[in-house]
Structure formats: C-alpha cells, structure tokens
Design an enzyme around this catalytic site. Sequence first.
Site, mmCIF file in Angstrom:
data_model
loop_
_atom_site.group_PDB
_atom_site.id
_atom_site.type_symbol
_atom_site.label_atom_id
_atom_site.label_comp_id
_atom_site.label_asym_id
_atom_site.label_seq_id
_atom_site.Cartn_x
_atom_site.Cartn_y
_atom_site.Cartn_z
ATOM 1 N N HIS A 136 -10.036 0.674 4.329
ATOM 2 C CA HIS A 136 -8.737 0.706 5.159
ATOM 3 C C HIS A 136 -9.079 1.625 6.556
ATOM 4 O O HIS A 136 -9.831 2.495 6.575
ATOM 5 C CB HIS A 136 -7.694 1.434 4.241
ATOM 6 C CG HIS A 136 -6.412 1.377 5.026
ATOM 7 N ND1 HIS A 136 -5.852 2.354 5.862
ATOM 8 C CD2 HIS A 136 -5.329 0.556 4.778
ATOM 9 C CE1 HIS A 136 -4.679 1.927 6.293
ATOM 10 N NE2 HIS A 136 -4.430 0.788 5.415
ATOM 11 N N ALA A 195 2.756 -1.526 4.096
ATOM 12 C CA ALA A 195 2.912 -0.133 3.825
ATOM 13 C C ALA A 195 4.328 0.170 3.979
ATOM 14 O O ALA A 195 5.194 -0.058 3.352
ATOM 15 C CB ALA A 195 1.936 0.961 4.085
ATOM 16 N N SER A 196 4.296 1.090 5.235
ATOM 17 C CA SER A 196 5.638 1.606 5.505
ATOM 18 C C SER A 196 7.001 0.777 5.498
ATOM 19 O O SER A 196 7.876 1.018 5.267
ATOM 20 C CB SER A 196 5.525 2.384 6.966
ATOM 21 O OG SER A 196 5.303 1.418 7.893
ATOM 22 N N ASN A 236 0.863 -1.191 -0.011
ATOM 23 C CA ASN A 236 0.067 -0.072 0.061
ATOM 24 C C ASN A 236 0.914 1.196 -0.037
ATOM 25 O O ASN A 236 1.541 1.575 0.797
ATOM 26 C CB ASN A 236 -0.704 0.020 1.138
ATOM 27 C CG ASN A 236 -1.603 1.205 1.289
ATOM 28 O OD1 ASN A 236 -1.811 2.025 0.645
ATOM 29 N ND2 ASN A 236 -2.475 1.285 2.484
ATOM 30 N N LYS A 293 -0.153 4.280 0.131
ATOM 31 C CA LYS A 293 -0.770 5.504 0.933
ATOM 32 C C LYS A 293 -0.499 6.688 0.309
ATOM 33 O O LYS A 293 -0.530 6.734 -1.044
ATOM 34 C CB LYS A 293 -0.157 5.335 2.310
ATOM 35 C CG LYS A 293 -0.523 4.062 3.144
ATOM 36 C CD LYS A 293 -0.015 4.242 4.771
ATOM 37 C CE LYS A 293 -0.557 2.785 5.321
ATOM 38 N NZ LYS A 293 -0.471 3.119 6.679
ATOM 39 N N ILE A 296 -0.551 -0.249 13.322
ATOM 40 C CA ILE A 296 -0.210 0.214 11.594
ATOM 41 C C ILE A 296 1.120 1.110 11.979
ATOM 42 O O ILE A 296 1.203 2.312 12.736
ATOM 43 C CB ILE A 296 -1.339 1.029 11.056
ATOM 44 C CG1 ILE A 296 -2.297 -0.112 10.521
ATOM 45 C CG2 ILE A 296 -0.779 1.690 9.789
ATOM 46 C CD1 ILE A 296 -3.421 0.318 10.064
ATOM 47 N N GLU A 329 -6.136 -5.696 10.264
ATOM 48 C CA GLU A 329 -5.144 -4.837 10.624
ATOM 49 C C GLU A 329 -5.357 -3.926 11.855
ATOM 50 O O GLU A 329 -6.191 -3.073 11.457
ATOM 51 C CB GLU A 329 -4.741 -3.868 9.390
ATOM 52 C CG GLU A 329 -4.284 -4.226 8.327
ATOM 53 C CD GLU A 329 -3.540 -2.923 7.419
ATOM 54 O OE1 GLU A 329 -2.539 -3.051 7.109
ATOM 55 O OE2 GLU A 329 -4.235 -1.710 7.415
ATOM 56 N N GLY A 334 2.458 -3.198 10.860
ATOM 57 C CA GLY A 334 3.778 -3.648 11.409
ATOM 58 C C GLY A 334 4.582 -4.552 10.894
ATOM 59 O O GLY A 334 5.549 -4.804 11.330
#
Lengths: 230, 230, 230, 230
Positions: C98, C207-208, C14, C16, C151, C146, C186
């Site tokens: 989301h 994502a991150s 993702n 974002k 997150i 999630e 995470g």
Amino acid sequence: MVTENIQTPLIIVNFKTYLVATGEKAVKLAKEAERVSVETKVSIGVAPQFADIAAVAEAVNIPIFAQHIDPVQPGSHTGHVLAESVKEAGAVGTLINHSERQLKLSDIDRVIKKTRESGLLSVVCANNPSISAAVATLKPDIIAVEPPELIGTGISVSKAKPEVVTDTVRLVREVNPKVTILCGAGITSGEDVAAALRLGTRGVLVASGIVKAKDPYDVLCEFAEATTKA
Amino acid sequence: MVTENIQTPLIIVNFKTYLVATGEKAVKLAKEAERVSVETKVSIGVAPQFADIAAVAEAVNIPIFAQHIDPVQPGSHTGHVLAESVKEAGAVGTLINHSERQLKLSDIDRVIKKTRESGLLSVVCANNPSISAAVATLKPDIIAVEPPELIGTGISVSKAKPEVVTDTVRLVREVNPKVTILCGAGITSGEDVAAALRLGTRGVLVASGIVKAKDPYDVLCEFAEATTKA
Amino acid sequence: MVTENIQTPLIIVNFKTYLVATGEKAVKLAKEAERVSVETKVSIGVAPQFADIAAVAEAVNIPIFAQHIDPVQPGSHTGHVLAESVKEAGAVGTLINHSERQLKLSDIDRVIKKTRESGLLSVVCANNPSISAAVATLKPDIIAVEPPELIGTGISVSKAKPEVVTDTVRLVREVNPKVTILCGAGITSGEDVAAALRLGTRGVLVASGIVKAKDPYDVLCEFAEATTKA
Amino acid sequence: MVTENIQTPLIIVNFKTYLVATGEKAVKLAKEAERVSVETKVSIGVAPQFADIAAVAEAVNIPIFAQHIDPVQPGSHTGHVLAESVKEAGAVGTLINHSERQLKLSDIDRVIKKTRESGLLSVVCANNPSISAAVATLKPDIIAVEPPELIGTGISVSKAKPEVVTDTVRLVREVNPKVTILCGAGITSGEDVAAALRLGTRGVLVASGIVKAKDPYDVLCEFAEATTKA
C-alpha cells in the site's frame, strides 16, 4: 537514447566500498580497466564510490557509473545522492537497486525516470528472473541479474545456476525485447564470462572477481578476451 | 581529540542537494565561505554533496564535512558511504542523523564510533532537546539541535523557539559537560546567530539561509560578525 | 487458486488506522459491510488492523484482508507480521505495498510467493500504470492501482484521472491477462464505482470514502448497487 | 505512572513470530505463563504477535505487551500498528526498538511519548550499554539490554558477558535513577536469571529459552523460583 553510446559486450566493475578500490586506489584500478579496454577494444565501465567519481572521471575515458542515486529532485535532501551531482562529477550512468542497496518499487520507477530526464544510463539490478521481468517493464537501459546468495562467493551464476540466466533472458524478453541484459555474482574467470554470453546476456557485472584479484589487469584481460571469443 | 582542531564559534553551511551548491557551484560557494572565514577569522565549515567533497577540498582550506556516512566497514556495501572514502576525499568530519537522513539509534552509535576510529569529527543532528540529550550520552564531538518544522522556513529556532535551544543546552549539560552544541533551522540573519550564542550554543548549522541567499558572501559576513560581537 | 473463492465485482474497505474503525468499532463497521454484502449479493471485503482481525473474523462471514504482511518465515522476527498468524486469526488475504506501507521490490516478490504458499489472496497496490505492470509480472491475485496524490481527497481516480485506470488496464493486460484489477483513491460515490468498472476494473479499494462517511452503510449500499448496474 | 502496576522482579516472554507461539498455541503458552505467575507469585508478562493480543488478553490475566508499535497517530497509516489498537485489544505495554525491529532515534522518542499519552508501559530494547544510556534519557518505563549477537544462542548475557549488564546498570543510573532495567539474550536457566538479578537488573526479557523449551512451564517455574531466591 543513452545506450547507443554504450557498446556491448559490456563489463561493469563495481568497486563497492572496498578499501583497495577507494580514493587513489580507485583511480589506479580505473586506469587498469581503461588500459584493458583500449588494448582489447572491449567496453568496460567502472562504478566507484560517490566521492571518487570526479577523480576517476578526470583520470580515465571509459564509462563511469554511480553505485546508486536517490529518487530526489534538487533541494532539501541532506545526505542523499542527486542524479545531477553524479552526472556533473562525470558519471554517465548509475547502478540502481543493487542487492546491497535495494529500493522500494516506486523508487525504482522514480529513479529510472530521473535517469532518463538527466541523460544517465540506468543499470537496474535484480535478484532473480521474476524480479528481472518486473524491472524490464519499467524500461531501464540495462538489467543485471545477480542472485545475492552467489555474490562474492567465486561460484559464478553463469556456471552454477545457468537456469537463472536463461530464465531471466526468457522472462525479460516476453515483456521487453530491447533492454540489455547482464548477469553477475561469482564471476571470476574468462570462462564465466563466456558462459554468461552463451546464455544470452550481453556482458557481466563484476566486483570482487576483479577488485580483489591479485592482478586485476590480468583478470580483466581474460574477461575481455572471453567476450570477443564468445 | 579531533575537536581541538575546530575553533568555536563555528558556522557550518550544509549544501544539501541544492543545484546552486552542486558541482562547480559547490566549489564557488565554498570559496566564498573561505573568504569570509579568512577575513573575519571566524571558523566556517561546509558540507557539500559526496561527489563534490574532493573538488571542494582541493579548492579551499576550511573544514569540510560529509552530509552523512553509513555504519559500514570497508567491503561489500554497494551504494553506501564509507568513512574512509570521504576522509580520503578531504572531509574532516560528517553530519550524522540530519532530520532529512535519520538513522536508527544503534546506527548512530555505530557511526559515532566509526568517526572516532577514523579521526573524523562527528556532528550529530537532533530534532529536539530530549533527543539531543540521548545523543549526548553517545559522546559525539558536536550536537546540532534542529526542529525539523522550522527547517527552510526563515523562522529561526533561536528567536521563534528559544526554549528549544535553552532546554537542549540544559538537558545535554546534565549528561555531557563537554560536547559542543550548535543550533539550526531558519537561521537567516546575524541577529539569529547572535541569539543562538546568547542562548548557550557555540554556533549554527545553516543551509538555505546561506545557500539560497542572493549574496551568500554578504550573509555569511553578517553571520560571522554576529559571532564576534556576541 | 485462491481467487476462485472471491467473486467480482469486489469492494475492499481498508480500515487503515482510523479510530472509528479500531477495536469494537472495527467489528461494527465490518458487520455493516456484511449486511450490505448479504442484501446486495455484491462481494465486499474488509481490511482491519492486525489486532482486530480475529474479532472481526469471529463476527462476520465476508472476506477479511490484513493490511500488510512481512516477508518473513516463522522464527526470530519480533514485531513483524507473519502470514501464518494473520491467516490463523481469520484473514483470507492481505494488502501488499500500500502506498502508506511500501516495500522493496524483492520483498514484494517474496511476500507474493509467501501468500501463495500460505493460501492467502494477494492484493498488491501500485501507484501508477507502469508500477502496476511491473507488479503484474509477479502474478499476484489482485492489483489495485491508487495514485497516492488522490488518496483521501474525495477526488476519484476513476473520474479525475481516468487515463490512470485505462493505462493500467492496458499495460497490465500486455503482461498478465488474468490478474484482477481494482482501482482506488478518492472513491466516494456510486458514480465513482460505476466509472471504475466502465474503465475496465473489477472493483474498488476504498478507505475514507466509507470509513469516514456519516453513514457507512448507506454509502456502501450505493457502491454495491453501482456495481450491479454497471 | 503505569509501572506502579507492574511488580518486579519481572519476566517478559517474547513470542516473536515462532509458529509454536502463534494463534491457539499463543493462548496455550500464555496460560502456562499465567499458571507459573499465580503459583510462584512472580510477575510474568507475555508479548504475543499483534493478531494474537486479543485472544491472549481474553484468556489470561497477566500483563500483555505488543512486540512493537509505530510512531503514528490515528488516521491514514495502512499496515501500521497503532498504540490505541493494541491497547483496546488488551495490551498494557509494548516492546520498542527490539534488535529485530529497530527504530530511528526520533521514532523511539515519539513512540515513548505516545505510550505515555496512551497509558501503555514502554519497554525499550537496547543493544549495548551506551545505547541503553541514550534510551534512559528518554525516560521509558523499562529498558531491556540485549546484545544481539547472543540472542537465540543459549549463551546468556548474564553469565557470558556480565560486564554488558553491569556497564548498562552503571551508565543508565548516571542519567536515570528510576528506570527499571532488564536484560536479555541467551537466557535459558534459572541460574541465568539469578545472575541477571545479582548484576543489578530487575528481571529478564526471554524468547527462545521459554518458547522453544521442551516444557515451557517447567523452565518458567525455574526462572520464577530463581528470582525469589536471588
């Protein structure tokens, strides 16, 4: 469990924000509902506006529902509706996710949990059978299926769209054998109520059919008698 | 005009959804506010939760504000807050667009018009000077500027960010010479209140500074006396 | 069924609204994802911003997901995201609900139906096991559980809260035996991915952990290899 | 100032989520707009869907507007529309607060500030004269007044409700002497455009009048010629 205190069949009258069910008129209408409930021994609840809960609770001895509560804890939530507040005012439960006040899914989950912690009955509204099933997995006390397109029309879900009711009962029962199921939208006659019970529900959620009736007492009597005959 | 009935300087105490300001405790706190108002002759209003408006209105004779109303007319608006309902319960006005309950711009416009039709005082909250000026063009009765980042901190806008207050007064006056201006956020002492008045406002909107004070009566007295000295 | 085209295990990245995954950088990152997918033969999808879907679709040959679509039909819906539009731009599916873009329950129902009609894959996010089960009754193609509190933390749900994953799998399977289950929040290492698969999911939503990695290619390789070892 | 790059009179064509203005058809329609602009030397902008901005920007050399951006900074905002993203895709500005995508007042303030930082033109929509004045205090580049009840009707604001336009011009000028004023809703003919200019605006915001026209090129020519005659 809170629902043990609520007898079915059950008729819940939603006062919405109708002027004829606001303030003093809310108290008067609630008294008529109580009178029918006492006379027919049928369980009838009322859902007045937030500002009227306390006065209605003082005046009658039937179950009172808030029309909505917010998924918030006590604290800095100006303008929100706190479970603890409506409970102290006299509500025994609350409508949740009415089609005119819909919530995010995660907020429905939070509000149901909040009602459980607060000892309030949860009456979650759902637009259709699949949404009813989704709600049923969250284990509320009561589900009320109401197709929004029939609300306020006088065309009753139980007679015009019986498959909505039977599909709801079937899909909900697949995931939750216990939850009480009501239906609503367009309910205006005893025959609509009887049909709702025949299709497998345990009662109705009604608004304009009672609130805007020429004589709410008469129509509520008809509703209540229909439940006992069914 | 409704505001003729409200004397300034004005202190409005927002009860938010604090448990210590819910139900019976809301009534008790409102009585303390009334006592300070009577003793000091300073105008003090209270903004309890919706379900507490009626009981507070019965108990005290000071201005009561709803914390929010919805931009709806009477009718099919389950779970919404009707102007007519809070008015009949005893409110003389309402907060609008509090930073914890913000509205779309067109809804602020609609709610202000609705308060005017209903004879309710409009107290519109704004986060900063430019938003305050935007609100001022809509001609509410009262504007309360509150930087959200200071709310509940105990760091007062009037002392920590005086330029927010002076910019608000200046920008609002360019477009609206009459509207009453309050400020809020972090107000906890008489000195904060005095500073607010020196900067050009006519009072304060306060919540935790009073509601969560060890002795709300004492702190309100300090606030009220600060307005008369200023 | 659309999901037949998607092989599992599946990793969805993702993007974002990270600047390092916007515009040209979105294309570059998608190319690295494609390179890993080709080299490891593991299915990797990417979810860029709306305005980047077309350029990413032109550049790579891996599954592309929108980050959200609105429950609207073609017509007068200025500023909304139309299923038909993201599909024509090259998306094969979309994230739905989301935790940073949550929907009303009835809108989740409508969007899932809309993806079905449009031939798009539905990947519905859920905060916790009970919400996952609610979503599962609506029969999306994929569910991604999630917990929002993890997150972006680097503390992986699969290692820090394995019970969230196993409860999700259990509750979802009670109501839907087929839906593909992913987990997220995470996830930063191959070990997190392996743990996710061991707990009963078929992949991860990340994502991150990838987008903000020093070398996204390296970390994605580690993720992909972990799925083949698991 | 960004607006120096935009010549008035100005016609902005909002593609909404019409299928006939999605994907390849968005590019085709934008090319027709460009052709009219080149031939008539009248400034014409287009507002395609997010996923179409890049392809439209590649195909034409006229101003492109997003239909909406969100009040977010780069980061964890899945499913939101980032100013930086639409700018990199080729937009020179964005619609804000369209009646079909309305924002909270504080978000309008944040988005206008965001456009300024990003070098994007802000075109803020407003439902009526008083909202237009409120918006004007926030100093956007362009205001477009559009009574929602006329949108898509073919009954033009400039002919059916000229007082909405003249009141808007008057109230906006009291608080902001510079902002460019457009009007919209129901604009379908050159005469509607001419009337809009005569009433004091500098152009029109139009959607169905062009997008759903049998021959958009012809109608746009008529619009453009009307601006030069006015």
